[in-house]
Design a protein around this motif. Structure first.
Motif, PDB file in Angstrom:
ATOM      1  N   VAL A 624     -13.586 -15.450  10.554  1.00 55.79           N
ATOM      2  CA  VAL A 624     -14.614 -14.576  11.105  1.00 55.79           C
ATOM      3  C   VAL A 624     -14.234 -13.145  10.760  1.00 55.79           C
ATOM      4  N   GLN A 625     -15.134 -12.468  10.089  1.00 55.84           N
ATOM      5  CA  GLN A 625     -14.875 -11.103   9.630  1.00 55.84           C
ATOM      6  C   GLN A 625     -15.731 -10.123  10.426  1.00 55.84           C
ATOM      7  N   PHE A 626     -15.102  -9.038  10.847  1.00 55.82           N
ATOM      8  CA  PHE A 626     -15.789  -7.984  11.586  1.00 55.82           C
ATOM      9  C   PHE A 626     -15.671  -6.687  10.799  1.00 55.82           C
ATOM     10  N   TYR A 627     -16.801  -6.118  10.474  1.00 54.79           N
ATOM     11  CA  TYR A 627     -16.841  -4.836   9.781  1.00 54.79           C
ATOM     12  C   TYR A 627     -17.228  -3.779  10.811  1.00 54.79           C
ATOM     13  N   ILE A 628     -16.304  -2.869  11.080  1.00 52.73           N
ATOM     14  CA  ILE A 628     -16.445  -1.944  12.201  1.00 52.73           C
ATOM     15  C   ILE A 628     -16.559  -0.523  11.675  1.00 52.73           C
ATOM     16  N   ASN A 629     -17.670   0.105  12.004  1.00 49.61           N
ATOM     17  CA  ASN A 629     -17.837   1.530  11.726  1.00 49.61           C
ATOM     18  C   ASN A 629     -17.678   2.245  13.056  1.00 49.61           C
ATOM     19  N   GLY A 630     -16.469   2.770  13.287  1.00 46.53           N
ATOM     20  CA  GLY A 630     -16.113   3.229  14.622  1.00 46.53           C
ATOM     21  C   GLY A 630     -16.368   4.677  14.919  1.00 46.53           C
ATOM     22  N   GLY A 631     -16.793   5.443  13.949  1.00 49.33           N
ATOM     23  CA  GLY A 631     -17.076   6.853  14.217  1.00 49.33           C
ATOM     24  C   GLY A 631     -15.882   7.620  14.739  1.00 49.33           C
ATOM     25  N   LYS A 632     -14.669   7.163  14.381  1.00 53.41           N
ATOM     26  CA  LYS A 632     -13.411   7.795  14.794  1.00 53.41           C
ATOM     27  C   LYS A 632     -13.233   7.803  16.311  1.00 53.41           C
ATOM     28  N   ILE A 649      -4.147 -17.980  16.243  1.00 55.45           N
ATOM     29  CA  ILE A 649      -5.123 -17.401  15.322  1.00 55.45           C
ATOM     30  C   ILE A 649      -4.442 -16.310  14.506  1.00 55.45           C
ATOM     31  N   ALA A 650      -4.621 -16.357  13.206  1.00 53.79           N
ATOM     32  CA  ALA A 650      -4.086 -15.303  12.339  1.00 53.79           C
ATOM     33  C   ALA A 650      -5.042 -14.115  12.366  1.00 53.79           C
ATOM     34  N   VAL A 651      -4.478 -12.909  12.470  1.00 52.77           N
ATOM     35  CA  VAL A 651      -5.283 -11.697  12.586  1.00 52.77           C
ATOM     36  C   VAL A 651      -4.889 -10.718  11.485  1.00 52.77           C
ATOM     37  N   LYS A 652      -5.894 -10.200  10.792  1.00 49.93           N
ATOM     38  CA  LYS A 652      -5.661  -9.178   9.771  1.00 49.93           C
ATOM     39  C   LYS A 652      -6.516  -7.956  10.073  1.00 49.93           C
ATOM     40  N   ILE A 653      -5.945  -6.787   9.824  1.00 44.46           N
ATOM     41  CA  ILE A 653      -6.714  -5.545   9.850  1.00 44.46           C
ATOM     42  C   ILE A 653      -6.618  -4.928   8.465  1.00 44.46           C
ATOM     43  N   ASN A 654      -7.773  -4.767   7.852  1.00 47.14           N
ATOM     44  CA  ASN A 654      -7.828  -4.202   6.497  1.00 47.14           C
ATOM     45  C   ASN A 654      -6.871  -4.943   5.561  1.00 47.14           C
ATOM     46  N   ASP A 655      -6.917  -6.287   5.652  1.00 46.06           N
ATOM     47  CA  ASP A 655      -6.149  -7.206   4.801  1.00 46.06           C
ATOM     48  C   ASP A 655      -4.654  -7.236   5.109  1.00 46.06           C
ATOM     49  N   VAL A 656      -4.227  -6.595   6.191  1.00 45.05           N
ATOM     50  CA  VAL A 656      -2.809  -6.602   6.560  1.00 45.05           C
ATOM     51  C   VAL A 656      -2.631  -7.501   7.781  1.00 45.05           C
ATOM     52  N   LEU A 657      -1.767  -8.507   7.653  1.00 46.12           N
ATOM     53  CA  LEU A 657      -1.507  -9.427   8.756  1.00 46.12           C
ATOM     54  C   LEU A 657      -0.764  -8.691   9.868  1.00 46.12           C
ATOM     55  N   LEU A 680     -10.318 -12.711  11.622  1.00 45.57           N
ATOM     56  CA  LEU A 680      -9.701 -13.749  12.443  1.00 45.57           C
ATOM     57  C   LEU A 680      -9.781 -15.066  11.687  1.00 45.57           C
ATOM     58  N   ILE A 681      -8.641 -15.663  11.439  1.00 51.66           N
ATOM     59  CA  ILE A 681      -8.610 -16.970  10.784  1.00 51.66           C
ATOM     60  C   ILE A 681      -8.369 -17.996  11.884  1.00 51.66           C
ATOM     61  N   ILE A 682      -9.438 -18.703  12.253  1.00 51.54           N
ATOM     62  CA  ILE A 682      -9.412 -19.576  13.428  1.00 51.54           C
ATOM     63  C   ILE A 682      -9.329 -21.027  12.969  1.00 51.54           C
ATOM     64  N   PRO A 683      -8.242 -21.704  13.281  1.00 49.31           N
ATOM     65  CA  PRO A 683      -8.117 -23.108  12.854  1.00 49.31           C
ATOM     66  C   PRO A 683      -8.960 -24.029  13.723  1.00 49.31           C
ATOM     67  N   PHE A 684      -9.669 -24.948  13.075  1.00 44.00           N
ATOM     68  CA  PHE A 684     -10.376 -26.015  13.777  1.00 44.00           C
ATOM     69  C   PHE A 684      -9.510 -27.271  13.705  1.00 44.00           C
ATOM     70  N   GLY A 685      -9.720 -28.162  14.621  1.00 43.44           N
ATOM     71  CA  GLY A 685      -9.040 -29.444  14.574  1.00 43.44           C
ATOM     72  C   GLY A 685      -9.843 -30.490  15.307  1.00 43.44           C
ATOM     73  N   LEU A 686      -9.686 -31.731  14.908  1.00 46.98           N
ATOM     74  CA  LEU A 686     -10.319 -32.835  15.620  1.00 46.98           C
ATOM     75  C   LEU A 686      -9.530 -33.137  16.890  1.00 46.98           C
ATOM     76  N   ARG A 687     -10.231 -33.446  17.952  1.00 47.10           N
ATOM     77  CA  ARG A 687      -9.566 -33.809  19.198  1.00 47.10           C
ATOM     78  C   ARG A 687     -10.488 -34.713  20.005  1.00 47.10           C
ATOM     79  N   LEU A 688      -9.917 -35.420  20.951  1.00 50.07           N
ATOM     80  CA  LEU A 688     -10.677 -36.280  21.855  1.00 50.07           C
ATOM     81  C   LEU A 688     -10.572 -35.730  23.270  1.00 50.07           C
ATOM     82  N   GLU A 689     -11.652 -35.870  24.032  1.00 49.24           N
ATOM     83  CA  GLU A 689     -11.644 -35.491  25.442  1.00 49.24           C
ATOM     84  C   GLU A 689     -12.063 -36.702  26.264  1.00 49.24           C
TER      85      GLU A 689
END
Length: 765
Positions: A624-632, A649-657, A680-689
């Motif tokens: 999931v990618q977020f493009y933020i124009n924050g106006g400083k 979840i792996a998190v990167k800001i401007n391509d830096v982990l 945000l690199i969010i892993p999915f997985g199969l599971r049972l409930e």
């Protein structure tokens, strides 16, 4: 006219009469049916029940003995007009009798009052039955001497249960200060107005666009038909409404109220669609004319507006039961809520004026009744259902500051529900789910107005009971519209599970609770129900405006989309798909909360900030990618960590982990934002409930999505191994989020339309 033309005319009339037959809500039948013998155009109608033990040919209902279960009875109507005959088969679900429980314990009541103030005792107490379940019973209290509450201390009042004669006890604490009010300002807010836009090329955006296409096709004059008839106005050539809004149906008018809300929501969600606004303005103008005319008619009072006369309200005050009347305040709520939505979301001032006039009508009427009269009315099954009248009246108070509307909202306090919820005692079994969820929304709105702690505690307790002990894995609740015993899920996997209206209202309640207490558990439930129930309720193949009434969860179920019955779920279904953007983002003064990973664009106007959310699906999850124009601007963004995330979840800001802070289940990033990208690199997985009452019965999830197996069989699919082997053997299949195992395809429920499917499976290990 030749023979063929005569024959065709007769067939047309027979079909019209056949199609227009309406015999009530057949999903939960516990009273005799009224079966017409003549159609609207003169056809004769003969009836045949296929199980006369439970439903006679004349409509007499004999409910199955408790423990036998509900019975689905085919009822065949044979329609004949001048020799031309058609048949139509109705499915009637006859409910089993309620268990005649015996009381084994009466719980004491604890009351706090201020010295000098007479304690206000509830009209009900909580009891425990021989089944172990809890319910409420009406009680009469002995008079209390005035000196008992003149000074601080503790005293006891005795009472007697009205039906059984059991003794009850109220323990009263007299204190110097008994004002239990707490802070009632929301801590976070959803974005108002047209701040959030869905990306069209997603399952959510596509569903919204289909609903928009349908709304634009609706005949407004048909939506006005019943109101114009009630006001003795010309119907302008419109066809009558059908199903629950047919002229002969006592619930008529409710769909028109939902339609107003849907138009307002659509206008808001689309950034101000002018064609939608034109339809909305026309509806408001014409309904305003109806309201003005009705106010001058004999038997009507100033401000009244409905699709029928005031007679149903008169009969309710005489405690008339369903189906002689059908929830008049429920329909009134839909109309008032629709009007208020047109004002708050689309700025139609005339709609507010009309709603104020209706609010005045309600206050005048109910203020003349005693508390005991009102409680008896609200306790009537279906007849006394009032939707969210307490919510809409409180909203009207918050807009106008007229305390009459706040008083009127409190007239709808329902002790049978509010008292046990305040005491944190689950008495929900065998209560109508969607009759009571909106009442809790209203209770929370009353808390927002004045901060009464009892309302807030009741709502929180209710939410936890429902989501933890009464919800199916897709988030939906209720079977044959009713709550069942706590923790009983596998026992009630039928074709009449998870009424769509109930999920609509549970999401509304969850969103409002989150505002006061921004905990991720609320949004975990919200995501589960939105993705796996609401998104799955509409037909993704065409823009027909249909919605499921129930989401069937029995093995080998198939969805049924209501397009002409105009049920309650069709009404909320008109609104549902314009609400996806509502809870993606929240904010307070210094934080932006990202709760749902739905591709969208946000404009935070107060800070001059824009956020664009994109989604890239991969083999093992999504980025999931977020493009933020924050106006400083310096502020924090908090990203919800889903309950289903398989690993961190792996998190990167401007391509830096980076290694972010974790705060209350959220990834928190605080910085001065300019033109930045968060990934945000969010892993999915199969599971049972597992179901709580049978750990052999399980559902399958992949990330946030419940997976259904497409399979014709009507017995449980049984897997002769455990979770680990099941997950290992599953293979990805063609199609987004699709899998296969042993030749059976699995897909998210929203992708399945007319195929039979299985949501629950039996495991032998």
């Amino acid at each position: 006219m030749d023979r063929e033309e005569i024959k065709k005319r007769r067939q047309t009339i027979a079909k019209q009469d056949c199609d227009s037959i309406y015999i009530g809500n057949l999903y939960t039948v516990d009273t005799d049916l009224q079966l017409p013998s003549v159609g609207k155009h003169g056809s004769s109608i003969n009836w045949e029940s296929k199980e006369i033990l439970f439903l006679s040919h004349t409509g007499k209902v004999t409910r199955p003995t408790h423990g036998v279960g509900n019975r689905i009875v085919p009822l065949v109507a044979t329609v004949t007009f001048e020799g031309e005959t058609l048949q139509r088969t109705f499915e009637v679900t006859v409910l089993e009798e309620e268990y005649k429980a015996e009381i084994v314990e009466v719980y004491p009541v604890r009351i706090l009052t201020k010295a000098g103030i007479k304690p206000e005792l509830p009209g009900v107490v909580v009891v425990r039955n021989d089944t172990g379940s809890r319910t409420v019973s009406q009680v009469s209290w002995e008079p209390s001497a005035r000196e008992n509450y003149q000074q601080t201390g503790v005293f006891t009042i005795k009472g007697k249960l009205e039906e059984s004669g059991w003794q009850a006890e109220a323990i009263v604490t007299v204190a110097t200060d008994a004002d239990e009010r707490i802070e009632h300002t929301p801590k976070v807010y959803a974005f108002k107005g047209q701040s959030v836009r869905l990306e069209a090329d997603t399952e959510f955006g596509a569903a919204m666009n289909r609903s928009l296409e349908y709304l634009l096709s609706v005949d407004d004059d048909q939506m006005l038909y019943n109101f114009r008839i009630a006001a003795n106005l010309d119907v302008k050539g419109a066809k009558p409404m059908t199903g629950w809004d047919a002229p002969e149906c006592n619930l008529k008018g409710h769909t028109t109220g939902h339609y107003l809300s849907a138009l307002a929501l659509a206008y808001d969600a689309t950034g101000g669609n002018l064609a939608i606004k034109a339809k909305m303005d026309y509806m408001i103008a014409e309904l305003g004319l109806c309201q003005n005319v009705m106010s001058e008619l004999p038997g009507y009072h100033q401000g009244f507006l409905s699709a029928y006369s005031e007679e149903q309200f008169n009969l309710l005050e005489q405690y008339t039961t369903y189906p002689t009347i059908w929830a008049p305040y429920y329909t009134l709520h839909k109309i008032m809520a629709g009007l208020l939505d047109c004002y708050t979301l689309a700025g139609n001032n005339n709609a507010l004026v009309m709603c104020i006039r209706l609010g005045d009508w309600v206050h005048r009427r109910l203020s003349q009744l005693s508390k005991e009269q009102r409680q008896k009315m609200w306790s009537l099954y279906i007849a006394g259902e009032f939707g969210g009248m307490n919510e809409v009246l409180t909203n009207l108070y918050l807009i106008t500051q007229n305390r009459n509307y706040l008083a009127a909202a409190k007239y709808f306090d329902n002790e049978k529900l509010f008292f046990p919820m305040k005491e944190n005692m689950d008495t929900l079994g065998d209560m109508h789910a969607n009759q009571h969820i909106p009442q809790m929304i209203g209770a929370l709105k009353l808390f927002e107005a004045e901060g009464e702690k009892a309302y807030y505690e009741a709502v929180k307790n209710f939410w936890h009971m429902v989501t933890e002990d009464h919800a199916y894995q897709i988030g939906g609740v209720g079977e044959t519209e009713m709550f069942k015993e706590p923790g009983r899920i596998a026992a009630y996997l039928t074709d009449k599970t998870a009424e769509t209206c109930a999920s609509y209202n549970m999401l509304k309640l969850t969103k409002e609770l989150y505002g006061f207490e921004p905990k991720k558990e609320y949004m975990n439930y919200y995501e589960r129900t939105l993705y796996n129930h609401i998104l799955a309720t509409e037909n993704s193949k065409r823009a027909e405006g249909g919605s499921t009434y129930f989401m069937p969860l029995a093995p080998g179920s198939c969805k049924k989309f209501d397009t002409h019955e105009n049920t309650c779920c069709h009404g909320t279904g008109l609104e549902n798909h314009f609400k996806y953007q509502e809870s993606i983002y929240f904010h307070d003064q210094d934080n932006l909360f990202v709760n749902l990973y739905i591709p969208s664009a946000l404009s935070w106007k107060e800070k001059g900030v824009t956020v664009t959310q994109k989604r890239i699906r991969g083999e093992n999850g999504e980025t999931v990618q977020f493009y933020i124009n924050g106006g400083k601007e310096e502020f924090s963004i908090r990203f919800r960590i889903p309950e289903w995330a398989e690993s961190s979840i792996a998190v990167k800001i401007n391509d830096v982990l980076i290694t972010p802070d974790i705060v209350d289940g959220y990834i928190q990033i605080k910085q001065t934002w300019e033109r930045d990208q968060v990934e945000l690199i969010i892993p999915f997985g199969l599971r049972l409930e597992s179901t709580p009452d049978d750990n052999r019965i399980k559902s399958v999830f992949y990330g946030p999505y419940a997976l259904a197996a497409i399979h014709e069989g009507e017995d449980f699919i049984t897997w002769p191994f455990g979770e680990e082997q099941f997950v290992q053997r599953m293979r990805t299949a063609e199609g987004d989020l699709n899998f296969s195992l042993n030749g059976i395809r699995f897909a998210p429920l929203y992708q399945i339309q007319d195929q039979r499917y299985h949501m629950y499976f039996k495991f032998t290990e």
